[in-house]
Scaffold this active site. Structure first.
Site, PDB file in Angstrom:
ATOM      1  N   HIS A  79       0.838  -1.215   0.000  1.00 30.01           N
ATOM      2  CA  HIS A  79       0.000   0.000   0.000  1.00 30.01           C
ATOM      3  C   HIS A  79       0.868   1.258   0.000  1.00 30.01           C
ATOM      4  O   HIS A  79       0.575   2.222  -0.716  1.00 30.01           O
ATOM      5  CB  HIS A  79      -0.944   0.004   1.193  1.00 30.01           C
ATOM      6  CG  HIS A  79      -1.829  -1.196   1.251  1.00 30.01           C
ATOM      7  ND1 HIS A  79      -2.489  -1.579   2.404  1.00 30.01           N
ATOM      8  CD2 HIS A  79      -2.170  -2.115   0.306  1.00 30.01           C
ATOM      9  CE1 HIS A  79      -3.191  -2.678   2.161  1.00 30.01           C
ATOM     10  NE2 HIS A  79      -3.002  -3.026   0.901  1.00 30.01           N
ATOM     11  N   HIS A 238      -9.148  -2.225  -5.039  1.00 30.45           N
ATOM     12  CA  HIS A 238      -8.063  -2.532  -4.113  1.00 30.45           C
ATOM     13  C   HIS A 238      -7.065  -3.504  -4.739  1.00 30.45           C
ATOM     14  O   HIS A 238      -5.856  -3.399  -4.493  1.00 30.45           O
ATOM     15  CB  HIS A 238      -8.555  -3.102  -2.784  1.00 30.45           C
ATOM     16  CG  HIS A 238      -7.414  -3.280  -1.836  1.00 30.45           C
ATOM     17  ND1 HIS A 238      -6.845  -2.224  -1.158  1.00 30.45           N
ATOM     18  CD2 HIS A 238      -6.662  -4.365  -1.523  1.00 30.45           C
ATOM     19  CE1 HIS A 238      -5.820  -2.658  -0.457  1.00 30.45           C
ATOM     20  NE2 HIS A 238      -5.685  -3.959  -0.661  1.00 30.45           N
ATOM     21  N   ASP A 242      -3.098  -2.868  -5.022  1.00 30.30           N
ATOM     22  CA  ASP A 242      -2.053  -3.844  -4.686  1.00 30.30           C
ATOM     23  C   ASP A 242      -1.087  -4.036  -5.847  1.00 30.30           C
ATOM     24  O   ASP A 242       0.132  -4.093  -5.659  1.00 30.30           O
ATOM     25  CB  ASP A 242      -2.680  -5.197  -4.339  1.00 30.30           C
ATOM     26  CG  ASP A 242      -3.162  -5.291  -2.900  1.00 30.30           C
ATOM     27  OD1 ASP A 242      -2.792  -4.431  -2.077  1.00 30.30           O
ATOM     28  OD2 ASP A 242      -3.903  -6.247  -2.600  1.00 30.30           O
ATOM     29  N   HIS A 265      -0.434 -11.062  -5.138  1.00 33.76           N
ATOM     30  CA  HIS A 265       0.948 -10.651  -4.900  1.00 33.76           C
ATOM     31  C   HIS A 265       1.957 -11.591  -5.558  1.00 33.76           C
ATOM     32  O   HIS A 265       2.944 -11.142  -6.141  1.00 33.76           O
ATOM     33  CB  HIS A 265       1.224 -10.576  -3.398  1.00 33.76           C
ATOM     34  CG  HIS A 265       0.345  -9.610  -2.674  1.00 33.76           C
ATOM     35  ND1 HIS A 265       0.259  -8.274  -3.007  1.00 33.76           N
ATOM     36  CD2 HIS A 265      -0.499  -9.780  -1.625  1.00 33.76           C
ATOM     37  CE1 HIS A 265      -0.590  -7.670  -2.195  1.00 33.76           C
ATOM     38  NE2 HIS A 265      -1.065  -8.562  -1.344  1.00 33.76           N
TER      39      HIS A 265
END
Length: 305
Positions: A79, A238, A242, A265
Protein backbone atom coordinates in the site's frame (compact mmCIF):
# COMPACT_ATOMS: atom_id res chain seq x y z
CA UNK A 1 12.62 16.92 -19.06
CA UNK A 2 10.62 14.97 -16.49
CA UNK A 3 12.84 14.77 -13.42
CA UNK A 4 13.23 12.25 -10.62
CA UNK A 5 11.35 12.98 -7.38
CA UNK A 6 11.86 12.55 -3.67
CA UNK A 7 10.16 13.95 -0.57
CA UNK A 8 11.01 17.53 0.43
CA UNK A 9 11.80 16.60 4.03
CA UNK A 10 11.43 13.79 6.52
CA UNK A 11 7.93 12.76 7.56
CA UNK A 12 7.08 10.33 10.36
CA UNK A 13 3.94 8.42 11.34
CA UNK A 14 2.84 5.61 13.62
CA UNK A 15 0.35 2.84 13.09
CA UNK A 16 -0.40 -0.79 13.84
CA UNK A 17 1.12 -3.85 12.21
CA UNK A 18 -1.64 -5.85 10.50
CA UNK A 19 -0.32 -9.23 11.58
CA UNK A 20 1.48 -8.44 14.85
CA UNK A 21 -1.02 -5.93 16.21
CA UNK A 22 1.96 -3.98 17.59
CA UNK A 23 2.65 -0.25 17.30
CA UNK A 24 4.97 0.61 14.38
CA UNK A 25 6.81 3.89 13.74
CA UNK A 26 7.81 4.70 10.15
CA UNK A 27 9.82 7.58 8.68
CA UNK A 28 10.19 8.57 5.03
CA UNK A 29 13.33 10.60 4.27
CA UNK A 30 14.63 12.34 1.14
CA UNK A 31 17.20 10.41 -0.90
CA UNK A 32 19.61 11.43 -3.70
CA UNK A 33 19.08 10.83 -7.41
CA UNK A 34 19.28 7.22 -8.65
CA UNK A 35 19.00 5.96 -5.05
CA UNK A 36 15.71 4.17 -5.54
CA UNK A 37 13.54 3.10 -2.62
CA UNK A 38 15.44 1.54 0.29
CA UNK A 39 13.86 0.28 3.52
CA UNK A 40 15.71 0.08 6.83
CA UNK A 41 14.85 -1.97 9.94
CA UNK A 42 15.90 0.44 12.70
CA UNK A 43 14.84 -1.93 15.50
CA UNK A 44 17.78 -4.20 14.73
CA UNK A 45 21.37 -3.66 15.91
CA UNK A 46 23.00 -2.85 13.59
CA UNK A 47 20.17 -1.53 11.42
CA UNK A 48 19.51 -3.58 8.26
CA UNK A 49 18.85 -2.02 4.84
CA UNK A 50 16.85 -3.82 2.15
CA UNK A 51 16.54 -2.29 -1.34
CA UNK A 52 13.06 -2.51 -2.84
CA UNK A 53 13.89 -4.82 -5.74
CA UNK A 54 11.94 -7.64 -7.33
CA UNK A 55 14.45 -10.31 -6.31
CA UNK A 56 14.15 -9.24 -2.65
CA UNK A 57 10.42 -10.11 -2.65
CA UNK A 58 10.54 -13.59 -1.14
CA UNK A 59 7.19 -13.85 0.61
CA UNK A 60 3.82 -13.21 -1.04
CA UNK A 61 1.33 -14.95 1.26
CA UNK A 62 -1.32 -12.42 2.35
CA UNK A 63 1.04 -9.52 1.56
CA UNK A 64 4.23 -8.57 -0.27
CA UNK A 65 7.37 -8.88 1.88
CA UNK A 66 11.00 -8.01 1.26
CA UNK A 67 13.38 -10.57 2.77
CA UNK A 68 17.18 -10.33 2.62
CA UNK A 69 19.66 -13.21 2.47
CA UNK A 70 19.83 -13.37 6.28
CA UNK A 71 16.06 -13.74 6.59
CA UNK A 72 15.42 -10.17 7.79
CA UNK A 73 11.99 -9.17 6.51
CA UNK A 74 9.80 -6.12 6.00
CA UNK A 75 6.21 -7.13 5.26
CA UNK A 76 3.10 -5.46 3.84
CA UNK A 77 4.92 -2.94 1.66
CA UNK A 78 2.30 -2.85 -1.11
CA UNK A 79 0.00 0.00 0.00
CA UNK A 80 2.90 2.36 0.77
CA UNK A 81 4.50 1.41 -2.55
CA UNK A 82 1.25 2.07 -4.40
CA UNK A 83 1.33 5.61 -2.99
CA UNK A 84 4.98 6.07 -3.99
CA UNK A 85 4.19 4.81 -7.49
CA UNK A 86 1.01 6.87 -7.74
CA UNK A 87 2.82 10.09 -6.81
CA UNK A 88 5.88 9.25 -8.92
CA UNK A 89 8.43 9.20 -6.09
CA UNK A 90 11.65 7.61 -7.34
CA UNK A 91 14.00 8.02 -4.38
CA UNK A 92 13.31 7.63 -0.66
CA UNK A 93 14.80 6.14 2.49
CA UNK A 94 12.11 4.45 4.58
CA UNK A 95 12.91 3.60 8.20
CA UNK A 96 10.66 1.27 10.16
CA UNK A 97 11.06 -0.12 13.69
CA UNK A 98 9.24 -3.40 13.12
CA UNK A 99 9.07 -6.34 10.66
CA UNK A 100 6.01 -4.85 8.92
CA UNK A 101 4.78 -1.56 7.50
CA UNK A 102 1.80 -0.18 9.47
CA UNK A 103 -1.53 -1.04 7.86
CA UNK A 104 -3.06 2.43 8.50
CA UNK A 105 -6.66 2.30 7.18
CA UNK A 106 -5.99 -0.60 4.79
CA UNK A 107 -5.66 1.63 1.72
CA UNK A 108 -2.98 3.89 0.20
CA UNK A 109 -4.84 7.09 1.11
CA UNK A 110 -3.01 7.83 4.41
CA UNK A 111 0.33 7.44 2.62
CA UNK A 112 -0.79 9.74 -0.19
CA UNK A 113 -1.86 12.35 2.38
CA UNK A 114 1.42 12.02 4.29
CA UNK A 115 3.55 12.38 1.16
CA UNK A 116 1.56 15.26 -0.27
CA UNK A 117 1.52 17.09 3.07
CA UNK A 118 5.31 17.08 3.35
CA UNK A 119 5.77 17.96 -0.33
CA UNK A 120 7.45 16.31 -3.29
CA UNK A 121 10.77 17.61 -4.60
CA UNK A 122 11.89 17.47 -8.23
CA UNK A 123 15.55 16.50 -8.49
CA UNK A 124 18.33 17.27 -10.95
CA UNK A 125 18.35 14.03 -12.96
CA UNK A 126 16.04 12.66 -15.63
CA UNK A 127 13.36 10.24 -14.47
CA UNK A 128 13.76 6.83 -16.11
CA UNK A 129 10.72 4.84 -17.20
CA UNK A 130 10.63 1.14 -18.02
CA UNK A 131 9.01 0.91 -21.46
CA UNK A 132 7.56 -2.45 -22.50
CA UNK A 133 8.67 -3.53 -26.00
CA UNK A 134 7.33 -7.11 -26.09
CA UNK A 135 4.51 -8.84 -24.23
CA UNK A 136 5.45 -10.72 -21.06
CA UNK A 137 2.87 -13.10 -19.55
CA UNK A 138 2.75 -15.37 -16.51
CA UNK A 139 0.04 -17.87 -15.59
CA UNK A 140 -1.02 -19.98 -12.62
CA UNK A 141 -4.00 -22.20 -13.38
CA UNK A 142 -6.77 -19.87 -14.55
CA UNK A 143 -5.00 -16.81 -13.12
CA UNK A 144 -2.78 -14.73 -15.38
CA UNK A 145 -1.03 -11.38 -15.68
CA UNK A 146 0.77 -9.71 -18.56
CA UNK A 147 2.53 -6.52 -19.56
CA UNK A 148 2.38 -5.38 -23.18
CA UNK A 149 3.38 -2.29 -25.18
CA UNK A 150 1.25 0.83 -24.71
CA UNK A 151 2.08 4.54 -24.86
CA UNK A 152 1.18 5.39 -21.27
CA UNK A 153 0.17 3.16 -18.38
CA UNK A 154 -3.14 1.37 -18.67
CA UNK A 155 -4.61 -1.24 -16.33
CA UNK A 156 -7.17 -3.84 -17.45
CA UNK A 157 -7.99 -5.91 -14.37
CA UNK A 158 -10.66 -8.47 -13.51
CA UNK A 159 -11.43 -10.41 -10.34
CA UNK A 160 -13.85 -13.32 -9.90
CA UNK A 161 -15.08 -13.88 -6.35
CA UNK A 162 -17.97 -16.24 -5.70
CA UNK A 163 -19.49 -14.04 -3.02
CA UNK A 164 -22.89 -12.33 -3.35
CA UNK A 165 -21.68 -8.86 -2.29
CA UNK A 166 -18.61 -8.91 -4.54
CA UNK A 167 -20.52 -10.50 -7.42
CA UNK A 168 -23.00 -7.60 -7.27
CA UNK A 169 -20.16 -5.11 -7.64
CA UNK A 170 -18.25 -4.41 -10.82
CA UNK A 171 -15.44 -6.97 -10.95
CA UNK A 172 -13.68 -5.60 -14.05
CA UNK A 173 -12.02 -2.22 -14.51
CA UNK A 174 -9.99 -0.50 -17.21
CA UNK A 175 -8.18 2.71 -16.31
CA UNK A 176 -5.58 4.95 -17.86
CA UNK A 177 -3.18 5.87 -15.10
CA UNK A 178 -2.54 9.42 -13.99
CA UNK A 179 -1.67 10.74 -10.55
CA UNK A 180 -5.04 12.44 -10.22
CA UNK A 181 -6.92 9.28 -11.33
CA UNK A 182 -4.93 7.19 -8.85
CA UNK A 183 -5.59 9.53 -5.94
CA UNK A 184 -9.28 9.97 -6.78
CA UNK A 185 -10.30 6.51 -7.98
CA UNK A 186 -7.89 3.96 -6.48
CA UNK A 187 -5.98 5.19 -3.43
CA UNK A 188 -8.91 4.99 -0.95
CA UNK A 189 -9.81 1.35 -1.76
CA UNK A 190 -9.23 -0.81 1.31
CA UNK A 191 -8.00 -4.34 1.67
CA UNK A 192 -10.80 -6.83 2.26
CA UNK A 193 -11.15 -10.14 4.01
CA UNK A 194 -13.65 -12.77 5.06
CA UNK A 195 -14.65 -13.55 8.65
CA UNK A 196 -13.96 -17.25 8.14
CA UNK A 197 -10.35 -16.48 7.11
CA UNK A 198 -9.79 -13.93 9.87
CA UNK A 199 -10.76 -16.46 12.55
CA UNK A 200 -8.25 -18.97 11.10
CA UNK A 201 -5.50 -16.34 10.83
CA UNK A 202 -5.94 -15.17 14.42
CA UNK A 203 -5.78 -18.75 15.63
CA UNK A 204 -2.32 -18.80 13.99
CA UNK A 205 -1.24 -15.44 15.49
CA UNK A 206 -1.80 -13.55 12.23
CA UNK A 207 -4.05 -10.57 11.43
CA UNK A 208 -3.92 -9.59 15.12
CA UNK A 209 -4.04 -5.91 14.11
CA UNK A 210 -6.85 -6.37 11.61
CA UNK A 211 -10.21 -4.72 12.26
CA UNK A 212 -13.00 -2.85 10.51
CA UNK A 213 -10.84 0.25 11.01
CA UNK A 214 -8.37 -1.05 8.42
CA UNK A 215 -10.24 -3.53 6.22
CA UNK A 216 -13.54 -4.29 4.55
CA UNK A 217 -14.82 -7.38 6.37
CA UNK A 218 -17.38 -9.74 4.83
CA UNK A 219 -19.34 -12.66 6.22
CA UNK A 220 -20.89 -15.23 3.88
CA UNK A 221 -23.44 -12.74 2.56
CA UNK A 222 -22.58 -9.09 3.11
CA UNK A 223 -20.17 -6.34 4.13
CA UNK A 224 -20.07 -6.03 7.92
CA UNK A 225 -18.54 -2.53 8.15
CA UNK A 226 -21.22 -0.13 9.44
CA UNK A 227 -20.23 2.56 6.91
CA UNK A 228 -20.19 0.15 3.98
CA UNK A 229 -17.92 0.65 0.96
CA UNK A 230 -15.95 3.70 -0.13
CA UNK A 231 -16.43 2.84 -3.81
CA UNK A 232 -19.13 0.66 -5.31
CA UNK A 233 -16.31 -1.33 -6.96
CA UNK A 234 -13.89 -1.12 -4.01
CA UNK A 235 -12.88 -4.79 -4.30
CA UNK A 236 -11.42 -4.66 -7.82
CA UNK A 237 -9.97 -1.22 -7.11
CA UNK A 238 -8.06 -2.53 -4.11
CA UNK A 239 -6.62 -5.35 -6.21
CA UNK A 240 -5.45 -2.71 -8.70
CA UNK A 241 -3.94 -0.73 -5.82
CA UNK A 242 -2.05 -3.84 -4.69
CA UNK A 243 -0.79 -4.38 -8.23
CA UNK A 244 0.49 -0.79 -8.47
CA UNK A 245 2.54 -1.41 -5.33
CA UNK A 246 3.72 -4.85 -6.39
CA UNK A 247 4.84 -3.64 -9.83
CA UNK A 248 6.85 -0.75 -8.38
CA UNK A 249 9.60 -3.14 -7.24
CA UNK A 250 10.56 -3.16 -10.94
CA UNK A 251 12.45 -0.01 -9.89
CA UNK A 252 10.75 2.35 -12.34
CA UNK A 253 7.33 3.47 -13.47
CA UNK A 254 6.15 1.24 -16.32
CA UNK A 255 5.17 2.49 -19.77
CA UNK A 256 2.87 -0.25 -20.99
CA UNK A 257 -0.45 -1.98 -20.38
CA UNK A 258 -0.94 -4.27 -17.38
CA UNK A 259 -3.67 -6.85 -17.96
CA UNK A 260 -4.63 -9.36 -15.28
CA UNK A 261 -7.25 -11.89 -14.23
CA UNK A 262 -7.48 -12.99 -10.58
CA UNK A 263 -3.86 -12.10 -9.97
CA UNK A 264 -2.38 -11.48 -6.53
CA UNK A 265 0.95 -10.65 -4.90
CA UNK A 266 2.70 -13.87 -6.00
CA UNK A 267 1.78 -13.63 -9.68
CA UNK A 268 2.44 -9.88 -9.75
CA UNK A 269 5.98 -10.50 -8.52
CA UNK A 270 6.49 -13.39 -10.96
CA UNK A 271 5.53 -11.00 -13.75
CA UNK A 272 8.05 -8.36 -12.67
CA UNK A 273 10.80 -10.98 -12.37
CA UNK A 274 9.96 -12.45 -15.79
CA UNK A 275 10.03 -8.97 -17.31
CA UNK A 276 13.39 -7.99 -15.84
CA UNK A 277 14.90 -11.34 -16.85
CA UNK A 278 13.95 -10.82 -20.50
CA UNK A 279 16.07 -7.76 -21.15
CA UNK A 280 15.13 -7.44 -24.83
CA UNK A 281 11.46 -7.01 -23.83
CA UNK A 282 11.97 -3.55 -22.30
CA UNK A 283 14.11 -0.44 -22.34
CA UNK A 284 14.73 2.49 -20.01
CA UNK A 285 13.59 5.83 -21.44
CA UNK A 286 13.26 9.45 -20.36
CA UNK A 287 10.81 12.07 -21.59
CA UNK A 288 10.72 15.77 -22.25
CA UNK A 289 7.66 17.18 -20.48
CA UNK A 290 5.85 17.94 -23.73
CA UNK A 291 6.60 14.46 -25.13
CA UNK A 292 5.53 12.36 -22.14
CA UNK A 293 2.50 10.07 -22.45
CA UNK A 294 -0.53 11.65 -20.82
CA UNK A 295 -0.29 9.10 -17.96
CA UNK A 296 2.92 10.77 -16.81
CA UNK A 297 2.25 14.43 -17.52
CA UNK A 298 2.00 16.44 -14.32
CA UNK A 299 -0.46 19.34 -14.23
CA UNK A 300 1.20 22.40 -12.73
CA UNK A 301 0.82 22.38 -8.95
CA UNK A 302 -1.04 19.07 -8.89
CA UNK A 303 1.46 17.15 -6.80
CA UNK A 304 4.31 19.40 -5.77
CA UNK A 305 3.94 21.31 -2.53
Amino acid sequence: MIFQRTVKEMVKTTGVGLHSGNKVTLSIKPAPVNYGIVLVRTDLEPAVSIPAKADQVRETTMCTALVNDDGVRISTIEHLFAALAGLGIDNALIEVDAPEIPIMDGSASPWVFLLQSVGIQEQSAAKKYLRIKDTIRVEDGDKWAELKPFNGFRVDFAIDFNHPEIARSQQHMVMDFSTSAFVRDISRARTFGFMRDIEYLRANNLALGGSMENAVVLDEYKVLNPDGLRYEDEFVKHKILDAFGDLYVAGHAIVGEFCAFKTGHALNNQLVRALLAQQDAWELVSFEKDEAPVSFSVPAGAVFA
